[in-house]
Design a protein around this motif. Structure first.
Motif, PDB file in Angstrom:
ATOM      1  N   MET A   1       0.830  -1.207   0.000  1.00 47.37           N
ATOM      2  CA  MET A   1       0.000   0.000   0.000  1.00 47.37           C
ATOM      3  C   MET A   1       0.868   1.261   0.000  1.00 47.37           C
ATOM      4  O   MET A   1       0.576   2.236  -0.674  1.00 47.37           O
ATOM      5  N   GLU A   2       1.970   1.216   0.772  1.00 47.80           N
ATOM      6  CA  GLU A   2       2.875   2.374   0.826  1.00 47.80           C
ATOM      7  C   GLU A   2       3.512   2.636  -0.534  1.00 47.80           C
ATOM      8  O   GLU A   2       3.671   3.776  -0.945  1.00 47.80           O
ATOM      9  N   GLU A   3       3.841   1.536  -1.225  1.00 46.48           N
ATOM     10  CA  GLU A   3       4.453   1.676  -2.555  1.00 46.48           C
ATOM     11  C   GLU A   3       3.461   2.299  -3.536  1.00 46.48           C
ATOM     12  O   GLU A   3       3.823   3.158  -4.346  1.00 46.48           O
ATOM     13  N   ILE A   9       1.585   9.716  -5.438  1.00 48.54           N
ATOM     14  CA  ILE A   9       2.148  11.025  -5.085  1.00 48.54           C
ATOM     15  C   ILE A   9       3.177  11.465  -6.112  1.00 48.54           C
ATOM     16  O   ILE A   9       3.217  12.633  -6.527  1.00 48.54           O
ATOM     17  N   ASN A  10       4.008  10.515  -6.582  1.00 50.32           N
ATOM     18  CA  ASN A  10       5.037  10.844  -7.572  1.00 50.32           C
ATOM     19  C   ASN A  10       4.445  11.232  -8.918  1.00 50.32           C
ATOM     20  O   ASN A  10       5.066  11.968  -9.686  1.00 50.32           O
ATOM     21  N   VAL A 285      -8.675  14.984  -6.472  1.00 52.76           N
ATOM     22  CA  VAL A 285      -9.226  13.844  -5.727  1.00 52.76           C
ATOM     23  C   VAL A 285      -9.384  12.626  -6.627  1.00 52.76           C
ATOM     24  O   VAL A 285      -9.094  11.492  -6.236  1.00 52.76           O
ATOM     25  N   LEU A 286      -9.820  12.871  -7.863  1.00 58.26           N
ATOM     26  CA  LEU A 286     -10.161  11.781  -8.777  1.00 58.26           C
ATOM     27  C   LEU A 286      -8.934  10.999  -9.254  1.00 58.26           C
ATOM     28  O   LEU A 286      -8.970   9.755  -9.302  1.00 58.26           O
ATOM     29  N   LEU A 291      -5.866   6.058 -10.174  1.00 56.25           N
ATOM     30  CA  LEU A 291      -4.573   5.379 -10.173  1.00 56.25           C
ATOM     31  C   LEU A 291      -4.544   4.200  -9.198  1.00 56.25           C
ATOM     32  O   LEU A 291      -3.876   3.202  -9.421  1.00 56.25           O
ATOM     33  N   THR A 292      -5.304   4.328  -8.119  1.00 52.36           N
ATOM     34  CA  THR A 292      -5.316   3.291  -7.088  1.00 52.36           C
ATOM     35  C   THR A 292      -6.247   2.143  -7.410  1.00 52.36           C
ATOM     36  O   THR A 292      -5.889   0.972  -7.251  1.00 52.36           O
TER      37      THR A 292
END
Length: 295
Positions: A1-3, A9-10, A285-286, A291-292
């Motif tokens: 999840m952190e990755e 973010i990147n 937000v979207l 991406l997730t």
């Protein structure tokens, strides 16, 4: 999840930072001629970026054309669905249909796709950009003005850049080293300048009817997600193609469409400005959610 969070973010972070630079310039009243910058990007930046990147053969010619066809279908569906919606809510299509159809696949889409999928992602993203640019300089102008003008299309350098790039891709021809480097340098300023201009423009938009702009932006986002998820199945898009297609579909409303509305449909300019503003803020937000969960 952190990755995954780090990846999101990147991808989103650099885009927001560049846009924030433009926003700061506007807030500090720094000299910034959006018309000059816009002209540089559309007449030099976009054409050279298209030629330099597509001639590097990051994607096969057939795959690129297939992707561009899928993008054209997406824009057409945005138009059909948007027209029906506008008729239902009794808003004039001449003022609101082009913002419904044309996404900000340049300022937002290109850098996001580049950061998320690298050079191959950027190449596919340019296919969507080509379709939308042609749309902006045809339907995007013709609808607000109320008349068709072929001159507006043939006078755009990006059209000839696309023809040259497709020839180079189709024949496998490479540009001479010096010419390729020059194209790469000139095309390199397009993305950062687009993002800075986006931030500056959003800071200077005169937003009036924010409520109408909000529900139009929300409908646009919902429509885009549905169309994207349906078409990736219909066209069998997978991997990088699928990710880029979804990201470009969910890009916010194009700022470029606001220009023609403000000139030829001035009565609704504030509403369209609100739609652009809310749609762009909604993307913050979207994009992480897309991406997730969708890519």
């Amino acid at each position: 999840m952190e990755e995954l969070l780090s990846h999101v973010i990147n991808v989103v972070g650099p885009v927001l930072i560049c846009a924030l630079v433009g926003y700061t310039l506007a807030m500090t009243k720094a000299p910034f001629d959006t018309k000059v910058i816009g002209s540089l990007v559309s007449k030099v930046g976009y054409p050279t970026l298209i030629i330099s990147h597509l001639s590097s053969h990051h994607v096969a010619f057939g795959s690129f054309m297939y992707f561009m066809g899928a993008a054209a279908v997406a824009v057409a569906l945005f138009g059909i669905i948007g027209y029906i919606f506008l008729r239902i809510v009794r808003l004039p299509y001449r003022a609101f249909l082009s913002p419904m159809m044309m996404n900000n696949v340049g300022n937002i889409g290109l850098p996001v796709c580049l950061l998320a999928f690298g050079d191959q992602g950027l190449s596919y993203a340019l296919g969507f950009v080509v379709v939308v640019l042609v749309g902006i300089f045809t339907i995007g102008m013709w609808l607000p003005i109320g008349e068709v003008s072929v001159k507006s299309l043939v006078s755009q350098p990006v059209i000839y850049a696309v023809i040259i790039a497709l020839y180079l891709m189709g024949t496998g021809t490479k540009l001479p080293g010096m010419v390729n480097e020059a194209m790469s340098l000139l095309g390199g300023f397009a993305i950062p300048l687009m993002l800075i201009t986006l931030g500056y423009t959003l800071a200077t938009l005169n937003v009036g009817s924010i409520l109408r702009g909000t529900y139009l932006a929300l409908f646009h986002a919902a429509m885009a997600i549905v169309v994207a998820m349906v078409l990736v199945q219909v066209f069998g898009l997978t991997g990088t193609e699928r990710g880029v297609f979804i990201l470009q579909c969910v890009a916010p409303v194009s700022v470029a469409t606001y220009l023609w509305i403000s000139i030829y449909q001035e009565k609704y300019a504030a509403d369209v400005a609100g739609m652009v503003m809310v749609s762009t803020l909604l993307t913050i937000v979207l994009l992480p959610l897309v991406l997730t969960f969708l890519i």
